[in-house]
Design a protein around this motif. Structure first.
Motif, PDB file in Angstrom:
ATOM      1  N   GLN A 216      -0.400  10.325  12.822  1.00 30.99           N
ATOM      2  CA  GLN A 216       0.118   9.644  14.003  1.00 30.99           C
ATOM      3  C   GLN A 216       1.498   9.070  13.722  1.00 30.99           C
ATOM      4  N   ASP A 217       1.679   8.530  12.521  1.00 28.45           N
ATOM      5  CA  ASP A 217       2.966   8.005  12.092  1.00 28.45           C
ATOM      6  C   ASP A 217       3.252   8.548  10.695  1.00 28.45           C
ATOM      7  N   PRO A 218       4.040   9.640  10.592  1.00 31.76           N
ATOM      8  CA  PRO A 218       4.300  10.254   9.288  1.00 31.76           C
ATOM      9  C   PRO A 218       4.931   9.301   8.272  1.00 31.76           C
ATOM     10  N   LYS A 219       5.638   8.273   8.749  1.00 28.99           N
ATOM     11  CA  LYS A 219       6.274   7.328   7.827  1.00 28.99           C
ATOM     12  C   LYS A 219       5.271   6.332   7.245  1.00 28.99           C
ATOM     13  N   GLN A 220       4.131   6.187   7.904  1.00 29.34           N
ATOM     14  CA  GLN A 220       3.060   5.332   7.408  1.00 29.34           C
ATOM     15  C   GLN A 220       1.751   6.133   7.458  1.00 29.34           C
ATOM     16  N   PRO A 221       1.646   7.128   6.585  1.00 32.10           N
ATOM     17  CA  PRO A 221       0.502   8.055   6.643  1.00 32.10           C
ATOM     18  C   PRO A 221      -0.819   7.378   6.310  1.00 32.10           C
ATOM     19  N   LYS A 222      -1.848   7.755   7.053  1.00 31.64           N
ATOM     20  CA  LYS A 222      -3.193   7.240   6.815  1.00 31.64           C
ATOM     21  C   LYS A 222      -4.121   8.322   6.271  1.00 31.64           C
ATOM     22  N   LEU A 223      -3.733   9.582   6.429  1.00 35.03           N
ATOM     23  CA  LEU A 223      -4.560  10.681   5.936  1.00 35.03           C
ATOM     24  C   LEU A 223      -4.117  11.131   4.543  1.00 35.03           C
ATOM     25  N   ILE A 224      -2.855  11.546   4.429  1.00 35.96           N
ATOM     26  CA  ILE A 224      -2.334  11.975   3.127  1.00 35.96           C
ATOM     27  C   ILE A 224      -1.538  10.812   2.537  1.00 35.96           C
ATOM     28  N   LYS A 225      -2.174  10.084   1.625  1.00 32.00           N
ATOM     29  CA  LYS A 225      -1.557   8.892   1.062  1.00 32.00           C
ATOM     30  C   LYS A 225      -0.882   9.186  -0.271  1.00 32.00           C
ATOM     31  N   THR A 226       0.246   8.527  -0.499  1.00 36.20           N
ATOM     32  CA  THR A 226       0.927   8.618  -1.783  1.00 36.20           C
ATOM     33  C   THR A 226       0.318   7.598  -2.735  1.00 36.20           C
ATOM     34  N   ILE A 227      -0.114   8.063  -3.891  1.00 31.33           N
ATOM     35  CA  ILE A 227      -0.650   7.180  -4.926  1.00 31.33           C
ATOM     36  C   ILE A 227       0.414   7.057  -6.000  1.00 31.33           C
ATOM     37  N   TRP A 228       1.080   5.926  -6.022  1.00 34.02           N
ATOM     38  CA  TRP A 228       2.213   5.766  -6.931  1.00 34.02           C
ATOM     39  C   TRP A 228       1.785   5.967  -8.374  1.00 34.02           C
ATOM     40  N   GLY A 229       2.493   6.865  -9.045  1.00 33.15           N
ATOM     41  CA  GLY A 229       2.195   7.172 -10.436  1.00 33.15           C
ATOM     42  C   GLY A 229       1.044   8.146 -10.604  1.00 33.15           C
ATOM     43  N   GLY A 230       0.379   8.499  -9.485  1.00 34.76           N
ATOM     44  CA  GLY A 230      -0.777   9.378  -9.592  1.00 34.76           C
ATOM     45  C   GLY A 230      -0.662  10.671  -8.835  1.00 34.76           C
ATOM     46  N   GLY A 231      -0.049  10.625  -7.660  1.00 35.72           N
ATOM     47  CA  GLY A 231       0.073  11.834  -6.857  1.00 35.72           C
ATOM     48  C   GLY A 231      -0.252  11.564  -5.412  1.00 35.72           C
ATOM     49  N   TYR A 232      -1.189  12.334  -4.858  1.00 39.32           N
ATOM     50  CA  TYR A 232      -1.545  12.212  -3.454  1.00 39.32           C
ATOM     51  C   TYR A 232      -3.062  12.210  -3.284  1.00 39.32           C
ATOM     52  N   GLN A 233      -3.514  11.573  -2.198  1.00 39.78           N
ATOM     53  CA  GLN A 233      -4.947  11.515  -1.917  1.00 39.78           C
ATOM     54  C   GLN A 233      -5.182  11.727  -0.434  1.00 39.78           C
TER      55      GLN A 233
END
Length: 241
Positions: A216-233
């Motif tokens: 809904q808001d690509p700048k504040q993603p709720k589905l594909i989250k950035t995990i700092w130092g880890g990758g994506y979830q």
């Protein structure tokens, strides 16, 4: 390639159009050419194409604009050509939905190899062994649906959302591993394992494109989250239909 795929080459340089038409036809492809966006749309409205070769620098609407317009309503494979060789130009091409990017001057044989690779990914048909161990054909998440048989993505309003072959494989990688932190290296292995030619530096670009389509808001993603130092979830419950 077993079937004669039809290619549309869009370039304002007649010598390049003629060269590619002769060369690709010699290798079993059917080729139609266009000099600009107006001619391109005219050809696309008159017949069906399996792949589009699109020059970045065109008179009138440039290749980036045309690629963005086409990708908004079609998942036809697109390979972009450009005389510019900077990394930022490649990233821009990928961000608007191109499947691959070839800088000029190029070797026609290299372009042919890229064409075959993109077509192979896009029209891949699983063999019997793959079908026997296939993943579920329908993934449901946050009222979205991804059908892996038809490769169709439907939004909560049941409208189709076009995906490139690499976007499809990336989304499928996430849906196959919900709520798991995946590093760029993990994603690279998962996507390449499904037959996509993706490079490490393109992972972030692909994720950005996916977010623009499903968040809904690509700048504040709720589905594909950035995990700092880890990758994506992929932080969402995924069910199968």
């Amino acid at each position: 390639m077993e079937r004669a795929y039809q290619i549309l080459v869009v370039d304002d340089h007649k010598d390049i159009r003629d060269l590619l038409q002769r060369f690709l036809q010699q290798h079993g492809l059917r080729v139609v050419t266009a000099a600009d966006g107006v001619d391109m749309y005219k050809q696309m409205s008159a017949q069906r194409f399996d792949l589009l070769i699109l020059d970045l620098m065109l008179p009138g609407k440039d290749g980036v604009t045309l690629c963005r317009e086409i990708r908004a309503e079609s998942n036809i494979p697109i390979i972009m050509l450009t005389a510019l060789g900077e990394e930022i130009d490649r990233i821009v091409g990928l961000e608007v939905g191109a499947d691959d990017y070839v800088p000029k001057p190029f070797n026609p044989r290299e372009l042919l190899a890229r064409i075959k690779s993109v077509l192979r990914r896009h029209f891949a048909i699983p063999n019997v062994e793959e079908l026997a161990t296939a993943s579920p054909s329908l993934y449901i998440f946050d009222h979205w649906q991804l059908n892996t048989t038809t490769r169709e993505l439907k939004d909560p309003a049941d409208a189709l959302v076009a995906l490139t072959s690499t976007e499809f494989t990336m989304l499928l990688a996430f849906l196959s591993h919900p709520n798991v932190v995946l590093s760029r290296e993990d994603l690279l292995k998962l996507v390449q394992g499904r037959g996509a030619d993706v490079y490490d530096r393109a992972i972030d670009t692909l994720i950005s494109r996916l977010r623009k389509k499903i968040e809904q808001d690509p700048k504040q993603p709720k589905l594909i989250k950035t995990i700092w130092g880890g990758g994506y979830q992929f932080s969402c419950e995924v069910t199968h239909g």
